[in-house]
Design a protein around this motif. Sequence first.
Motif, PDB file in Angstrom:
ATOM      1  N   GLU A  27      40.205   8.524  10.635  1.00 24.63           N
ATOM      2  CA  GLU A  27      38.442   7.796  11.344  1.00 24.63           C
ATOM      3  C   GLU A  27      37.804   7.747  12.388  1.00 24.63           C
ATOM      4  OE1 GLU A  27      41.622   6.071  10.471  1.00 24.63           O
ATOM      5  OE2 GLU A  27      41.860   4.646  11.655  1.00 24.63           O
TER       6      GLU A  27
ATOM      7  N   HIS B 283      37.593   6.372   2.366  1.00 24.90           N
ATOM      8  CA  HIS B 283      38.841   5.091   3.309  1.00 24.90           C
ATOM      9  C   HIS B 283      38.004   5.240   4.426  1.00 24.90           C
ATOM     10  CE1 HIS B 283      43.184   4.353   4.177  1.00 24.90           C
ATOM     11  NE2 HIS B 283      42.829   4.715   5.290  1.00 24.90           N
TER      12      HIS B 283
ATOM     13  N   HIS C 240      36.976   2.245   7.450  1.00 20.12           N
ATOM     14  CA  HIS C 240      37.522   2.322   8.736  1.00 20.12           C
ATOM     15  C   HIS C 240      36.313   1.772   9.539  1.00 20.12           C
ATOM     16  CE1 HIS C 240      42.126   2.800   8.101  1.00 20.12           C
ATOM     17  NE2 HIS C 240      42.587   4.038   8.005  1.00 20.12           N
TER      18      HIS C 240
ATOM     19  N   GLU D 230      45.262  -0.115   7.759  1.00 16.21           N
ATOM     20  CA  GLU D 230      45.732   0.972   6.947  1.00 16.21           C
ATOM     21  C   GLU D 230      46.180  -0.295   5.728  1.00 16.21           C
ATOM     22  OE1 GLU D 230      45.422   3.458   7.190  1.00 16.21           O
ATOM     23  OE2 GLU D 230      45.131   4.009   9.099  1.00 16.21           O
TER      24      GLU D 230
ATOM     25  N   TYR E  98      51.152   1.893   3.794  1.00 16.37           N
ATOM     26  CA  TYR E  98      49.288   1.835   2.910  1.00 16.37           C
ATOM     27  C   TYR E  98      49.751   1.358   1.953  1.00 16.37           C
ATOM     28  CZ  TYR E  98      47.778   5.521   6.613  1.00 16.37           C
ATOM     29  OH  TYR E  98      47.356   6.110   7.817  1.00 16.37           O
TER      30      TYR E  98
HETATM   31 ZN    ZN Z   1      44.012   4.453   7.292  1.00 14.28          ZN
END
Ligand code: ZN
Length: 850
Positions: free
Chosen positions: A258, A291, A295, A314, A375
């Motif tokens: 990210e 995702h 971020h 996360e 995660y």
């Molecule tokens: Zn991530």
Amino acid sequence: MKDAAPQAVHLSEYRPFSHLIDHVALTFRLSPQGTRVISKIAFRPNPEAAPSRELKLDGEQLKLISARIDGRPVNTEVTETGLTCAVPEGAFVWEAEVEIAPADNTALEGLYMSNGMYCTQCEAEGFRKITYYPDRPDVMAPFDVRVESDLPVMLSNGNPTAQGKGWAEWHDPWRKPAYLFALVAGDLVAHSGRFTTMEGRDVALNIWVRPGDEGKCDYALDALIRSMKWDEEVYGRAYDLDVFNIVAVDDFNMGAMENKGLNIFNSKYVLASPETATDRDYELIEGIIAHEYFHNWTGNRITCRDWFQLCLKEGLTVFRDQQFSGDMRSAAVKRIESVLQLRARQFREDNGPLAHPVRPESYIEINNFYTATVYEKGAEVIGMLKRLVGDEGYYKALDLYFDRHDGQACTIEDWLKVFEDATGRDLAQFKRWYSQSGTPRLHVEESFEGSRLTVRLRQETPPTPGQSEKLPQVIPLAFGLLHPDGHEMVGTQMVEMDEVETVLTFDTEGVRPVLSLLRGFSAPVIVERDLTAEDRAFLLAHDTDPFNRWEAGRALAKDVLVGMITKGSVAGPDYLSALEQVLRDDGLDPAFRSLALALPGEDDLAQTLADGGMTPDPAAIHGARRKLSLAIAQHLSGVLADTYDAMDVPGPYTPDAKAAGVRALRLTALGLLSRVDGGRRAARQFQQADNMTEQLGALTALLTIGEGGAQVADFYRQWSHDRLVLDKWFNLQAMYAPPEDAAGIVEKLSQHPDFDWRNPNRFRSLIGGLAANHAGLHEASGESYELIADWLIRLDPKNPQTAARMTTIFETWRRYDADRQQMMRAALERIAAAPGLSRDSTEMVGRILG
Ligand code: ZN
Ligand code: B3K
């Protein structure tokens, strides 16, 4: 190679850095063997830290050319991990020039080369391989970057400011930690679009790929635009730069990264066309694009104080991408898929030697802690918080989080405090979800007397490494009651269980209701409840909660399989007719029907047996699963054939969830039918398929019944030019090899000229494919263990991160019989003894051996 005796880092030892950084300027003169990195960094003392006349910077594998402070050369003490020098009392400017060799960087961390292109991966601690710097997430700064090279495209974070022949300059106004730094240079082409934010900012969107791949970016761009819109609508978060760049890279250790304004992706999660990508690939692309984009707020604008807080970004970002996918697709199907994944990876981890809390308290190599626990369990913890405070409370807390902490590096304490302040709730006990490892077991006992149903619930978490005593956790329990005639008597309600034991009673006017417990999988726990096959079949047919409907079918299948394995029993008519009902129910989403029909995997069954105190026999598990598939196919061949035909929807391929669900059900039917039609349908489908989902599905069905040799060869001829498709070719042959031949087949494939083992995708396809073949991996001779150990020993010196991650293949070694344990142990010890083994693999193997 890393240090010989690596030191553990402890959460309790956190200290702020001695200095703050006001500005960073970097110049890169790119060259494969001798890239020069010139840094100019404005430091000033950190008022939060003890005053220091010494500066300690991280740095690894750097050749220091020069160092100055305020323009004057300075003496530095350089070690393998960094440098130290004396500094003035107040603010000062540090300037250094270092040389690095990106072409020799096979670890794919720091600045490296992939197919002639320069790219970076800095999270977690890769920036220290680029220049000397306080490489820790709580040191944040604005960056100016100048790139010099003869390559046509040169990118870095933030907005472009100027460019000329052989150079380009970038400015990132948002203060960021070094792990979010990125640079790319190469012969690239862009697939472009635009997005106007709700704040009126016009953003240029580019997906950069190698020439020839620009036709495979539509879906990723579309997913990006949908993500940007969704984050505005659901979380009120807009994008904050004038450009958003994504680059696809072939050699990448994980899925994607990210970096601020410049996401770098494994090309597997960008490039897609109907002919080359499966429905699953499209779904993953959508989820990973989202995702990484999400971020930008949860990770980049608000980052982590230290790496122990990794779940702060996360867990939250996984939770957000799951919400997004649920909104884009079917929420029920997405939930089932997330739970399947959680159980397969996180429960497995939590149940073995690698169990650790969502917020770990120490580590040797942080890259080893990008785990399913951080995660996926991290995301479940946020889902529980949301259930506990309700939707309104959740979004109120999130608004407060963004308001209060924008631009900061935060902790889990900061995160929980916004929930406490926004909702008035005390989360002290809830916080145990972050510190206690292991999956709680929920024992359920029911009794019915007169008009009253009594449900006794008891929670218990087994000991995990380093944590022998466990305290009760807050478990949000969603449940409902069903009348025996199938209608819902009590709609979904929630109780909060916060003690070891909880008793629920229901007065039900004489009818004995069926309890539907843990609806929507409201907490990441294992429910231990004796339910009759009738009750399970009843829930499968009538539960109003789609997750629990699926769960009931799953439990039913597991009971049947466990009976077959341990008692030699056969599948009864109840089970088969329950499946038939689901299959025939046209009112049910095809994607759901496909999931309901799928049998639990072999690893899952092995875990279930081990949990029940039995020693799993991989061959027996494999045999039972085959036998049950055959029984289903024989018993339901008519309805399966009807389904297969009915799900053949004409028209061009579209990757949407609805069409994908239809194809999924069709392929599930095909897999079963192949067991009774000798592969006739699959062979025909393989030939006629105009998309990868159907082609690969057909090939899988053939390999599963021990056929498909000719098709494997055809597939290779058709696709040998396409790296990503060739990964599938390697993977499938390893995953579906007959157990007794698996090691031999994989060994032979590893000699294939296309087995480029230095490419992480290719390595994972083949070696990971063998690991996913449960019976093949655990075949009695132990050859697979040997082969995998050989390959990990070979990969480790080149790419420690990928090698270390793959040692988890052996994390379940204690589940099995003495012979297998002994062989796996020997394989692990052989890896541990490999000369110069990396810190990454040393830590992993050490923990696995215990
Ligand atoms: Zn991530
Ligand atoms: N943050 C990265 C993962 C970095 C892994 C470093 N070993 C991708 C992600 O979670 O979005």
